[in-house]
Write an enzyme that holds these catalytic residues in place. Structure first.
Site, short mmCIF file in Angstrom:
data_model
loop_
_atom_site.label_atom_id
_atom_site.label_comp_id
_atom_site.label_asym_id
_atom_site.label_seq_id
_atom_site.Cartn_x
_atom_site.Cartn_y
_atom_site.Cartn_z
CG HIS A 224 -0.31 0.25 2.52
ND1 HIS A 224 -0.02 1.50 3.01
CD2 HIS A 224 0.11 -0.63 3.48
CE1 HIS A 224 0.54 1.40 4.21
NE2 HIS A 224 0.64 0.12 4.52
CB CYS A 225 1.25 4.23 -1.76
SG CYS A 225 -0.23 4.48 -2.76
CG MET A 226 1.23 8.53 1.34
SD MET A 226 1.70 10.22 0.96
CE MET A 226 0.63 11.11 2.09
CB THR A 227 -4.42 7.36 -1.39
OG1 THR A 227 -3.72 7.23 -2.63
CG2 THR A 227 -4.12 8.72 -0.77
NE ARG A 228 -2.81 5.73 -6.34
CZ ARG A 228 -2.48 6.04 -7.58
NH1 ARG A 228 -2.21 5.08 -8.43
NH2 ARG A 228 -2.40 7.30 -7.96
#
Length: 455
Positions: A26-30
């Site tokens: 995951h990243c900051m939003t996904r």
């Protein structure tokens, strides 16, 4: 059941069950998933899940759920699947050739794949860059306001905020080796070779070496070469002495190659990139600012915007600030203005709810929820958002604003603005908000667009 648990279970159901998930990131939003069988994924159903703001098909399946939520949903999926973040499931039949074929099928290009690789190196570092950047920005804001930098609490803030930037090369080297399938610790050594202050004690061809020359570009090149040499050595070194000889050969070969070739080449590349961009900004002025800001959202759309991180960092390493971050930040601001215009015009309750939930983080510089939940699905508002961003970018270029750190944009970037131009940067945001709103309100949105939304 908590909201995040329900969302995680709904996502797993629509991607073919937890057994179909072979890797979780995951990243900051996904949420980023690799799946075993793509035919089992119900894309339309995924998009219709309450809490899912958008779905991106790329080398991974990317499900946009927003900041904060993404960590909790990833944890829930991790508990259910037994996969740690970044871990690949064992005993599955997806081969490297399968993945390469899938990438080819999705129309990948060398440039896109290169930017994606660079993004994968920096995405895990974003929380640390954000925290350190804000601490640094607040401390510099206080110093500009007249606070004595020798005060103990100020010294501590500057110490905490500056640590990651001093040793970022080590983390980037680690992640580069990991991304290309090598030993992370050897990649970290590549970073240490580049930034080690002891370099200044070594003289080559009559000139002392310069610690940090080539910046993160040289670190990435050296760490990648570490992986190449490590793999090559492993093919010829007997298993019985592999643990000793392979890392020894790798560090010696790459160490000398870095000092004689990679660091000088990295220095030329980094200088060429930064000076080239500065030349374009000097010559192009407001036009260059408009182009850069107007075309930034398409990069975010395909998840390639993180590939620009080493360019920002090279600017900071060489001139102390990044002059393009304030321009690119207008991409999100134009989208905020477009979303407000849609909220004012539409009567669609689902669309209004989506905008209401995504606007707060949009103002703070996290644009994916608005991008995938509002402007991109509607189509034309995406274009008018880019137009509003272009006007804001032209303003920032004209005012010559710049940022001392990276990792944030929108209103969150204000503490990091250089040369006390906080108000000018904020006015640029207002310009992008305003023109994103005007363009979208006048000719970017019609109510039938909302009625045709696929959620």
């Amino acid at each position: 059941m908590k909201k995040e648990q329900q969302l995680a279970h709904s996502i797993m159901e629509k991607v073919g069950g937890k057994e179909n998930i072979i890797q979780l990131n995951h990243c900051m939003t996904r949420i980023r998933l690799n799946v075993k069988d793509e035919s089992l994924v119900d894309l339309k159903g995924l998009k219709q899940i309450p809490g899912v703001m958008g779905v991106v098909e790329d080398d991974t399946l990317q499900i946009v759920v927003g900041p904060g939520t993404v960590n909790k949903v990833a944890d829930e999926i991790s508990k259910e699947t037994g996969l740690r973040v970044g871990e690949v499931a064992g005993n599955q039949n997806v081969t490297a050739q399968d993945r390469q074929a899938a990438l080819k099928k999705k129309n990948s290009t060398p440039l896109k794949n290169g930017l994606r690789r660079v993004g994968n190196i920096f995405i895990p570092l974003i929380p640390a860059l954000v925290a350190s950047g804000i601490i640094n920005g607040a401390a510099n804001f206080a110093r500009n306001a007249g606070v004595n930098p020798e005060e103990t609490w100020m010294a501590i803030l500057l110490f905490l905020g500056g640590g990651i930037f001093a040793y970022l090369g080590v983390l980037v080297g680690w992640n580069t080796a990991k991304e290309f399938g090598g030993t992370p610790a050897l990649g970290a050594i590549a970073g240490i070779i580049i930034i080690n202050p002891a370099l200044a004690t070594i003289t080559l061809f009559g000139e002392p070496l310069v610690p940090g020359r080539g910046g993160l570009i040289a670190v990435i090149l050296a760490a990648w070469f570490m992986v190449v040499v490590e793999r090559s050595a492993r093919k010829i070194v007997p298993n019985s002495i592999d643990i000793i000889l392979t890392p020894l050969i790798t560090v010696l070969v790459v160490g000398f190659a870095t000092l004689f070739i990679i660091q000088p080449v990295g220095g030329l590349l980094s200088t060429g990139i930064t000076e080239g961009i500065m030349y374009v900004l000097d010559i192009g002025g407001v036009f260059a600012g408009a182009i850069l800001a107007g075309f930034f959202l398409p990069l975010v759309m395909v998840g390639l915007h993180h590939g620009l991180t080493p360019i920002h960092m090279e600017f900071i390493n060489t001139i102390g600030v990044t002059p393009i971050l304030t321009i690119l930040a207008m991409g999100g601001a134009g989208q905020v203005g477009a979303a407000i215009a849609i909220y004012v015009k539409t009567k669609n309750s689902r669309l209004r709810t989506t905008i209401k939930g995504a606007l707060p983080v949009g103002f703070l510089g996290i644009g994916e929820p608005l991008l995938y939940g509002v402007t991109l699905p509607l189509g034309r508002p995406f274009i008018t958002a880019c137009m509003g961003a272009a006007v804001g970018g032209a303003f920032q270029a004209f005012m010559d604003t710049a940022a001392r750190g990276i990792g944030v944009s929108g209103l969150s970037l204000i503490p990091l603005i250089d040369d006390n131009k906080y108000l000018l940067y904020f006015l640029g945001l207002v310009v992008a908000y305003t023109f994103g709103f005007i363009f979208t309100y006048l000719f970017g949105f019609k109510e039938e667009m909302a009625d045709n939304l696929d959620y």
